[in-house]
Design a protein around this motif. Structure first.
Motif, PDB file in Angstrom:
ATOM      1  N   CYS A   1       0.827  -1.215   0.000  1.00 45.19           N
ATOM      2  CA  CYS A   1       0.000   0.000   0.000  1.00 45.19           C
ATOM      3  C   CYS A   1       0.860   1.262   0.000  1.00 45.19           C
ATOM      4  N   LEU A   2       1.877   1.275   0.866  1.00 42.93           N
ATOM      5  CA  LEU A   2       2.757   2.447   0.927  1.00 42.93           C
ATOM      6  C   LEU A   2       3.557   2.607  -0.363  1.00 42.93           C
ATOM      7  N   GLY A   3       3.991   1.499  -0.950  1.00 40.63           N
ATOM      8  CA  GLY A   3       4.720   1.560  -2.213  1.00 40.63           C
ATOM      9  C   GLY A   3       3.865   2.104  -3.341  1.00 40.63           C
ATOM     10  N   LEU A   4       2.620   1.644  -3.409  1.00 36.08           N
ATOM     11  CA  LEU A   4       1.704   2.139  -4.433  1.00 36.08           C
ATOM     12  C   LEU A   4       1.438   3.628  -4.230  1.00 36.08           C
ATOM     13  N   GLY A   5       1.180   4.004  -2.983  1.00 43.62           N
ATOM     14  CA  GLY A   5       0.927   5.418  -2.692  1.00 43.62           C
ATOM     15  C   GLY A   5       2.125   6.286  -3.010  1.00 43.62           C
ATOM     16  N   ALA A   6       3.307   5.840  -2.629  1.00 47.06           N
ATOM     17  CA  ALA A   6       4.523   6.612  -2.904  1.00 47.06           C
ATOM     18  C   ALA A   6       4.772   6.711  -4.402  1.00 47.06           C
TER      19      ALA A   6
ATOM     20  N   SER B   1       4.848  10.147  -6.339  1.00 46.63           N
ATOM     21  CA  SER B   1       6.068  10.452  -7.076  1.00 46.63           C
ATOM     22  C   SER B   1       5.742  10.890  -8.495  1.00 46.63           C
ATOM     23  N   GLY B   2       4.829  10.174  -9.136  1.00 44.67           N
ATOM     24  CA  GLY B   2       4.429  10.527 -10.491  1.00 44.67           C
ATOM     25  C   GLY B   2       3.670  11.842 -10.555  1.00 44.67           C
ATOM     26  N   VAL B   3       2.802  12.091  -9.592  1.00 44.39           N
ATOM     27  CA  VAL B   3       1.990  13.312  -9.579  1.00 44.39           C
ATOM     28  C   VAL B   3       2.855  14.544  -9.331  1.00 44.39           C
ATOM     29  N   PHE B   4       3.765  14.451  -8.364  1.00 42.35           N
ATOM     30  CA  PHE B   4       4.566  15.614  -8.000  1.00 42.35           C
ATOM     31  C   PHE B   4       5.860  15.722  -8.789  1.00 42.35           C
ATOM     32  N   GLY B   5       6.217  14.694  -9.540  1.00 44.25           N
ATOM     33  CA  GLY B   5       7.415  14.755 -10.367  1.00 44.25           C
ATOM     34  C   GLY B   5       8.708  14.709  -9.581  1.00 44.25           C
ATOM     35  N   VAL B   6       8.689  14.016  -8.455  1.00 42.86           N
ATOM     36  CA  VAL B   6       9.912  13.854  -7.670  1.00 42.86           C
ATOM     37  C   VAL B   6      10.370  12.416  -7.785  1.00 42.86           C
ATOM     38  N   GLY B   7      11.642  12.200  -7.527  1.00 39.38           N
ATOM     39  CA  GLY B   7      12.171  10.843  -7.558  1.00 39.38           C
ATOM     40  C   GLY B   7      11.502   9.983  -6.500  1.00 39.38           C
ATOM     41  N   GLY B   8      11.265   8.744  -6.835  1.00 44.68           N
ATOM     42  CA  GLY B   8      10.594   7.838  -5.915  1.00 44.68           C
ATOM     43  C   GLY B   8      11.347   7.625  -4.621  1.00 44.68           C
ATOM     44  N   GLY B   9      12.679   7.714  -4.656  1.00 46.96           N
ATOM     45  CA  GLY B   9      13.477   7.514  -3.457  1.00 46.96           C
ATOM     46  C   GLY B   9      13.150   8.507  -2.360  1.00 46.96           C
ATOM     47  N   ILE B  10      12.755   9.712  -2.742  1.00 46.06           N
ATOM     48  CA  ILE B  10      12.394  10.733  -1.766  1.00 46.06           C
ATOM     49  C   ILE B  10      11.195  10.265  -0.945  1.00 46.06           C
ATOM     50  N   LEU B  11      10.323   9.471  -1.554  1.00 44.76           N
ATOM     51  CA  LEU B  11       9.158   8.960  -0.843  1.00 44.76           C
ATOM     52  C   LEU B  11       9.360   7.543  -0.337  1.00 44.76           C
ATOM     53  N   PHE B  12      10.124   6.726  -1.069  1.00 41.84           N
ATOM     54  CA  PHE B  12      10.289   5.332  -0.681  1.00 41.84           C
ATOM     55  C   PHE B  12      11.177   5.155   0.542  1.00 41.84           C
ATOM     56  N   VAL B  13      12.212   5.956   0.665  1.00 39.95           N
ATOM     57  CA  VAL B  13      13.120   5.800   1.804  1.00 39.95           C
ATOM     58  C   VAL B  13      12.390   6.043   3.126  1.00 39.95           C
ATOM     59  N   PRO B  14      11.638   7.143   3.280  1.00 40.19           N
ATOM     60  CA  PRO B  14      10.892   7.298   4.535  1.00 40.19           C
ATOM     61  C   PRO B  14       9.867   6.179   4.749  1.00 40.19           C
ATOM     62  N   THR B  15       9.278   5.700   3.666  1.00 37.13           N
ATOM     63  CA  THR B  15       8.320   4.603   3.778  1.00 37.13           C
ATOM     64  C   THR B  15       9.000   3.350   4.310  1.00 37.13           C
ATOM     65  N   LEU B  16      10.175   3.037   3.793  1.00 35.84           N
ATOM     66  CA  LEU B  16      10.902   1.854   4.244  1.00 35.84           C
ATOM     67  C   LEU B  16      11.377   2.008   5.688  1.00 35.84           C
ATOM     68  N   VAL B  17      11.772   3.221   6.062  1.00 33.20           N
ATOM     69  CA  VAL B  17      12.155   3.467   7.447  1.00 33.20           C
ATOM     70  C   VAL B  17      10.939   3.276   8.350  1.00 33.20           C
TER      71      VAL B  17
END
Length: 131
Positions: free
Chosen positions: A11-16, A20-36
């Motif tokens: 769920c968090l991966g799909l949301g991130a 990421s696609g909507v805001f045009g930022v790299g996925g790592g910016i969202l995935f790293v906090p999600t994984l933490v």
């Protein structure tokens, strides 16, 4: 890993990914906090995020090559330099205390947020709402 952890990760991966696609930022910016958030350490979360980029980049490169948009020489050069950069990053990250690493990543997140806000303000000035 429990079933809940796997479901939460999906769920968090799909949301991130969507954000990421909507805001045009790299996925790592969202995935790293999600994984933490899911319990990984900062170094492990960063490494996992980097590994997740590999298939995404490969599929994207193959797709763009089919459109004739891929410069193979430049892509290979960037890929090779990225491997060297990733190795240097690993050497640095494993020598820095976890709390310092998290703070540095937090500063990076604030910088990305500021950049997104600035981009939105500039876009609003360039394309004012006609109403």
């Amino acid at each position: 890993m429990s079933g809940w952890t796997i479901a939460a990760a999906l769920c968090l991966g799909l949301g991130a990914g969507v954000l990421s696609g909507v805001f045009g930022v790299g996925g790592g910016i969202l995935f790293v906090p999600t994984l933490v958030l899911l319990g990984l350490g900062q170094v492990e979360a960063g490494a996992t995020s980097l590994l997740a980029i590999v298939p995404t980049a490969a599929v994207g490169a193959a797709r763009q090559r089919s459109f004739g948009n891929l410069r193979v020489r430049a892509a290979l050069l960037i890929g090779a330099v990225s491997v060297v950069g990733a190795e240097l990053g690993v050497q640095i990250a494993t020598r820095i205390d976890e709390s310092v690493l998290r703070r540095l990543f937090g500063i990076l997140l604030l910088g990305v947020a500021a950049q997104l806000a600035l981009r939105a303000v500039r876009r609003a000035r360039r394309y004012p709402d006609p109403s």
